[in-house]
Design a protein around this motif. Structure first.
Motif, PDB file in Angstrom:
ATOM      1  N   HIS A   1      32.527  91.192  31.071  1.00  0.00           N
ATOM      2  CA  HIS A   1      31.856  92.408  30.637  1.00  0.00           C
ATOM      3  C   HIS A   1      30.562  92.545  31.425  1.00  0.00           C
ATOM      4  N   LEU A   2      30.316  93.746  31.943  1.00  0.00           N
ATOM      5  CA  LEU A   2      29.151  94.003  32.771  1.00  0.00           C
ATOM      6  C   LEU A   2      28.158  94.875  32.001  1.00  0.00           C
ATOM      7  N   SER A   3      26.940  94.394  31.838  1.00  0.00           N
ATOM      8  CA  SER A   3      25.929  95.177  31.129  1.00  0.00           C
ATOM      9  C   SER A   3      25.283  96.178  32.082  1.00  0.00           C
ATOM     10  N   MET A   4      24.900  97.317  31.533  1.00  0.00           N
ATOM     11  CA  MET A   4      24.232  98.336  32.339  1.00  0.00           C
ATOM     12  C   MET A   4      22.876  97.836  32.825  1.00  0.00           C
ATOM     13  N   ARG A   5      22.200  97.041  32.013  1.00  0.00           N
ATOM     14  CA  ARG A   5      20.874  96.535  32.395  1.00  0.00           C
ATOM     15  C   ARG A   5      20.971  95.692  33.655  1.00  0.00           C
ATOM     16  N   LEU A   6      21.976  94.805  33.697  1.00  0.00           N
ATOM     17  CA  LEU A   6      22.121  93.964  34.884  1.00  0.00           C
ATOM     18  C   LEU A   6      22.579  94.782  36.084  1.00  0.00           C
ATOM     19  N   LEU A   7      23.500  95.716  35.863  1.00  0.00           N
ATOM     20  CA  LEU A   7      23.979  96.522  36.980  1.00  0.00           C
ATOM     21  C   LEU A   7      22.829  97.305  37.609  1.00  0.00           C
ATOM     22  N   ALA A   8      21.905  97.774  36.791  1.00  0.00           N
ATOM     23  CA  ALA A   8      20.768  98.541  37.308  1.00  0.00           C
ATOM     24  C   ALA A   8      19.886  97.707  38.228  1.00  0.00           C
ATOM     25  N   GLU A   9      20.011  96.382  38.159  1.00  0.00           N
ATOM     26  CA  GLU A   9      19.206  95.505  39.004  1.00  0.00           C
ATOM     27  C   GLU A   9      19.873  95.197  40.345  1.00  0.00           C
ATOM     28  N   LEU A  10      21.098  95.648  40.536  1.00  0.00           N
ATOM     29  CA  LEU A  10      21.818  95.349  41.778  1.00  0.00           C
ATOM     30  C   LEU A  10      21.028  95.883  42.970  1.00  0.00           C
ATOM     31  N   PRO A  11      20.712  95.032  43.960  1.00  0.00           N
ATOM     32  CA  PRO A  11      19.939  95.486  45.122  1.00  0.00           C
ATOM     33  C   PRO A  11      20.810  96.287  46.099  1.00  0.00           C
ATOM     34  N   VAL A  12      20.367  97.480  46.408  1.00  0.00           N
ATOM     35  CA  VAL A  12      21.116  98.387  47.286  1.00  0.00           C
ATOM     36  C   VAL A  12      20.365  98.541  48.606  1.00  0.00           C
ATOM     37  N   ARG A  13      21.036  98.237  49.700  1.00  0.00           N
ATOM     38  CA  ARG A  13      20.454  98.473  51.023  1.00  0.00           C
ATOM     39  C   ARG A  13      20.540  99.962  51.303  1.00  0.00           C
ATOM     40  N   LEU A  14      19.407 100.586  51.611  1.00  0.00           N
ATOM     41  CA  LEU A  14      19.354 102.037  51.722  1.00  0.00           C
ATOM     42  C   LEU A  14      18.799 102.463  53.081  1.00  0.00           C
ATOM     43  N   PRO A  15      19.689 102.610  54.067  1.00  0.00           N
ATOM     44  CA  PRO A  15      19.235 103.104  55.381  1.00  0.00           C
ATOM     45  C   PRO A  15      18.943 104.600  55.315  1.00  0.00           C
ATOM     46  N   GLY A  16      18.600 105.187  56.444  1.00  0.00           N
ATOM     47  CA  GLY A  16      18.343 106.613  56.495  1.00  0.00           C
ATOM     48  C   GLY A  16      19.568 107.430  56.133  1.00  0.00           C
ATOM     49  N   LEU A  17      19.350 108.688  55.744  1.00  0.00           N
ATOM     50  CA  LEU A  17      20.450 109.520  55.274  1.00  0.00           C
ATOM     51  C   LEU A  17      21.511 109.737  56.349  1.00  0.00           C
ATOM     52  N   ALA A  18      21.106 109.842  57.609  1.00  0.00           N
ATOM     53  CA  ALA A  18      22.088 110.049  58.683  1.00  0.00           C
ATOM     54  C   ALA A  18      23.049 108.867  58.766  1.00  0.00           C
ATOM     55  N   GLU A  19      22.512 107.640  58.684  1.00  0.00           N
ATOM     56  CA  GLU A  19      23.389 106.463  58.718  1.00  0.00           C
ATOM     57  C   GLU A  19      24.249 106.391  57.470  1.00  0.00           C
ATOM     58  N   GLN A  20      23.677 106.727  56.326  1.00  0.00           N
ATOM     59  CA  GLN A  20      24.467 106.730  55.097  1.00  0.00           C
ATOM     60  C   GLN A  20      25.679 107.650  55.245  1.00  0.00           C
ATOM     61  N   ARG A  21      25.428 108.851  55.744  1.00  0.00           N
ATOM     62  CA  ARG A  21      26.520 109.824  55.872  1.00  0.00           C
ATOM     63  C   ARG A  21      27.563 109.363  56.888  1.00  0.00           C
ATOM     64  N   ARG A  22      27.110 108.704  57.938  1.00  0.00           N
ATOM     65  CA  ARG A  22      28.049 108.187  58.936  1.00  0.00           C
ATOM     66  C   ARG A  22      28.968 107.133  58.317  1.00  0.00           C
ATOM     67  N   VAL A  23      28.387 106.238  57.556  1.00  0.00           N
ATOM     68  CA  VAL A  23      29.178 105.203  56.877  1.00  0.00           C
ATOM     69  C   VAL A  23      30.143 105.850  55.882  1.00  0.00           C
ATOM     70  N   GLY A  24      29.631 106.784  55.087  1.00  0.00           N
ATOM     71  CA  GLY A  24      30.464 107.436  54.085  1.00  0.00           C
ATOM     72  C   GLY A  24      31.637 108.181  54.696  1.00  0.00           C
ATOM     73  N   ARG A  25      31.387 108.932  55.776  1.00  0.00           N
ATOM     74  CA  ARG A  25      32.461 109.694  56.433  1.00  0.00           C
ATOM     75  C   ARG A  25      33.530 108.765  56.991  1.00  0.00           C
ATOM     76  N   THR A  26      33.089 107.686  57.618  1.00  0.00           N
ATOM     77  CA  THR A  26      34.048 106.762  58.246  1.00  0.00           C
ATOM     78  C   THR A  26      34.975 106.146  57.207  1.00  0.00           C
ATOM     79  N   LEU A  27      34.402 105.658  56.116  1.00  0.00           N
ATOM     80  CA  LEU A  27      35.222 104.990  55.110  1.00  0.00           C
ATOM     81  C   LEU A  27      36.042 105.982  54.296  1.00  0.00           C
ATOM     82  N   ARG A  28      35.533 107.212  54.132  1.00  0.00           N
ATOM     83  CA  ARG A  28      36.337 108.229  53.461  1.00  0.00           C
ATOM     84  C   ARG A  28      37.589 108.529  54.272  1.00  0.00           C
ATOM     85  N   ALA A  29      37.439 108.625  55.596  1.00  0.00           N
ATOM     86  CA  ALA A  29      38.596 108.895  56.458  1.00  0.00           C
ATOM     87  C   ALA A  29      39.625 107.776  56.353  1.00  0.00           C
TER      88      ALA A  29
END
Length: 223
Positions: free
Chosen positions: A156-184
């Motif tokens: 069981h996964l608690s919302m409190r712990l999930l909210a602490e998950l560290p997310v690597r957040l590059p610039g929006l252009a790189e985010q969109r590039r990654v998202g488009r590639t994996l969506r395809a």
């Protein structure tokens, strides 16, 4: 003698440097984290109405086209805080924790049910939901989620712990590039799986037809 980098190589080096230096932020800082609707008794569901999303409906990072459970439309107002919108992410929080899917316009207004957590990006102009889907489904994130889940028999996964998950957040252009590639790639996977299903159904149908023919021939020869 000093070496001189080719401009393209220098640009690649700068790009790699930016990628490595991308900030890391807790998931709860970039998303609203909400639990699913309360569990209903079997007789509270309806054959038709507003679809209720359950873990079984998360398939290949998308939602199935026809969830098996619904609630009457007149219940929609009472449960509207659990309605999903385009770009929401849904994650399983019990059993097989961490499976994640992205909602599309086809699922607008559906309800996210028990055993799911909804993640809604707060600022779409700086966080791309498709990138977040890719990040959360990565092996590193899945291992983090697995460690955070509690329970020896049923995790069981608690919302409190999930909210602490560290997310690597590059610039929006790189985010969109990654998202488009994996969506395809996800779309290719779904297309191939559709071909496999159709081929399997054809094979089963031919098997029935051809073996029935063999039986009839055998009966005729006996006579």
């Amino acid at each position: 003698m000093e070496s001189v980098n080719h401009p393209r190589e220098a640009g690649a080096s700068r790009e790699a440097g930016r990628s490595r230096s991308a900030p890391t932020v807790p998931l709860g800082e970039i998303c609203d984290v909400q639990s699913g609707m309360p569990a209903l008794k079997p007789d509270q569901y309806a054959a038709e109405g507003l679809p209720v999303i359950h873990p079984v409906d998360l398939v290949d990072h998308r939602l199935t086209a026809s969830p098996s459970r619904h609630v009457p439309v007149h219940e929609a107002e009472r449960l509207r805080r659990y309605a999903v919108t385009v770009g929401d992410l849904l994650m399983t929080r019990s059993g097989t924790v961490g499976r994640v899917a992205l909602t599309t316009p086809d699922e607008q207004g559906w309800l996210h049910g028990p055993s799911l957590i909804r993640l809604r990006v707060r600022t779409p102009e700086s966080v791309d939901p498709e990138y977040l889907l890719a990040f959360l489904s990565s092996s590193a994130s899945q291992e983090w989620i697995g460690r955070a889940a509690a329970g020896s028999t049923i995790q069981h996964l608690s919302m409190r712990l999930l909210a602490e998950l560290p997310v690597r957040l590059p610039g929006l252009a790189e985010q969109r590039r990654v998202g488009r590639t994996l969506r395809a790639l996800d779309e290719k996977i779904r297309a191939h799986e559709a071909v496999v299903r159709a081929t399997r159904e054809l094979r089963d149908a031919l098997t029935d037809t051809m073996t029935r023919g063999g039986e009839h021939d055998a009966e005729a020869s006996d006579r």
